[in-house]
Enzyme design. Sequence first.
Site, PDB file in Angstrom:
ATOM      1  N   GLY A 147       0.841  -1.190   0.000  1.00 40.84           N
ATOM      2  CA  GLY A 147       0.000   0.000   0.000  1.00 40.84           C
ATOM      3  C   GLY A 147       0.875   1.238   0.000  1.00 40.84           C
ATOM      4  N   VAL A 193       7.186   8.266   3.294  1.00 36.21           N
ATOM      5  CA  VAL A 193       8.459   7.570   3.423  1.00 36.21           C
ATOM      6  C   VAL A 193       8.283   6.156   3.974  1.00 36.21           C
ATOM      7  CG1 VAL A 193       8.930   8.489   5.740  1.00 36.21           C
ATOM      8  CG2 VAL A 193      10.833   7.801   4.255  1.00 36.21           C
ATOM      9  N   MET A 238      -4.272   3.915  -3.080  1.00 38.78           N
ATOM     10  CA  MET A 238      -5.713   3.953  -2.860  1.00 38.78           C
ATOM     11  C   MET A 238      -6.197   5.391  -2.765  1.00 38.78           C
ATOM     12  SD  MET A 238      -6.076   1.011   0.082  1.00 38.78           S
ATOM     13  CE  MET A 238      -4.431   1.244   0.778  1.00 38.78           C
ATOM     14  N   CYS A 279     -10.997   2.400   9.421  1.00 37.08           N
ATOM     15  CA  CYS A 279     -10.389   2.399   8.095  1.00 37.08           C
ATOM     16  C   CYS A 279      -9.463   1.194   7.931  1.00 37.08           C
ATOM     17  CB  CYS A 279      -9.624   3.701   7.877  1.00 37.08           C
ATOM     18  SG  CYS A 279      -8.818   3.827   6.275  1.00 37.08           S
ATOM     19  N   CYS A 320      -7.805   9.595   8.758  1.00 37.20           N
ATOM     20  CA  CYS A 320      -7.406   8.613   7.760  1.00 37.20           C
ATOM     21  C   CYS A 320      -7.997   8.926   6.386  1.00 37.20           C
ATOM     22  CB  CYS A 320      -7.871   7.233   8.222  1.00 37.20           C
ATOM     23  SG  CYS A 320      -7.458   5.886   7.117  1.00 37.20           S
TER      24      CYS A 320
END
Length: 368
Positions: free
Chosen positions: A11, A16, A37, A102, A199
């Site tokens: 993901g 970083v 995403m 989430c 999020c």
Amino acid sequence: MNIINKKVIVGMSGGVDSSVSALLLLQQGYTVEGLFMKNWEEDDHEQYCTVAKDLADAQAVCNQLGIILHKVNFAAEYWDNVFEYFLAEYQVGRTPNPDILCNKNIKFKVFLDFATQNLGADYIATGHYVIRKDINGKSRLLRGLDNQKDQSYFLYTIGYQQMARCFFPLGKLNKLRVREIAAKQGLVTASKKDSTGICFIGKRKLSDLLSRYISAKPGAIITVDNEYIGYHQGLMYYTLGQRKKLGIGGTKNGSQDPWYVVDKDINHNLLIIAQGHNHPRLMSNGLIASKLYWVDRTTLSTPLRCTVKTRYRQSDIGCLIKPIANNQLQVDFDYPVAAVTPGQSAVFYLAEQCIGGGTIEIRKPLGS
């Protein structure tokens, strides 16, 4: 583990942590691809949302590493499975934690399913600072070694079967080392600031976001002695333990201690405040939790001594937990705890192992 031909979808957030996660997995010999995403559509402009910059950074890192970057839009899933719950909780005066939801419904459900079913992944990976360890044939969740970055609090809903399909390459590293690795590799995200905010929603001001979807109902601010102090703008804008932005100026009521939110009377739309961060009205002996999740998916049937966190970055609190009626859990603290907040999560630990958690329904006041 034989890693030959094992595909891992990382993901990629454009930060970083995910960048170094992808790098480390490549160095270990896995076939690595990235996935970016997009999970939010509303207010999608530069002032609030950095999605375009994050996507560009994710693509740049993938180009540097020589890996594919997939792009997918999960905005509908996020709205249905995270944001609607977020709004519903605020509407009834509670303070939810959307990052936990989430992780449960998007990152380790929708993303995991998409990666394995559509992209042929054997595993997914994220930049969370946690450790996965197999114990007695089940994958367990352990705290990350960097106490300042440990994110196990946010992952307690993830079951051992999902955990077995996940890698967390940063679990045994600290943030400074992660940035050093990125800089040595010349990754464009090496010095990029950590993301903040809700999020996937970014740096939007929470009060502005809430006001777009919920009609605020102003009401009175009173002290614990039922003295009127002022007006609040709507209970949804305040949380237990809050001391700033109460809008009551320099009122001191004969004391030099600052004011804190100590309770919310939902039925009468009252915001209740008191002076001092350790005021008895703000303290709790324990709590009742519901919506319970156990990492090993074994329901607790007997009392257990463990430790608990009632908010992120809180030191562990010794406690006794025991199952009660209606699939709820009673938690009794070893000592009083401030600002235990309904809607937030109580997360349980045995030493370094995160064993599960639940949503705080009721806080038990002193003397109860």
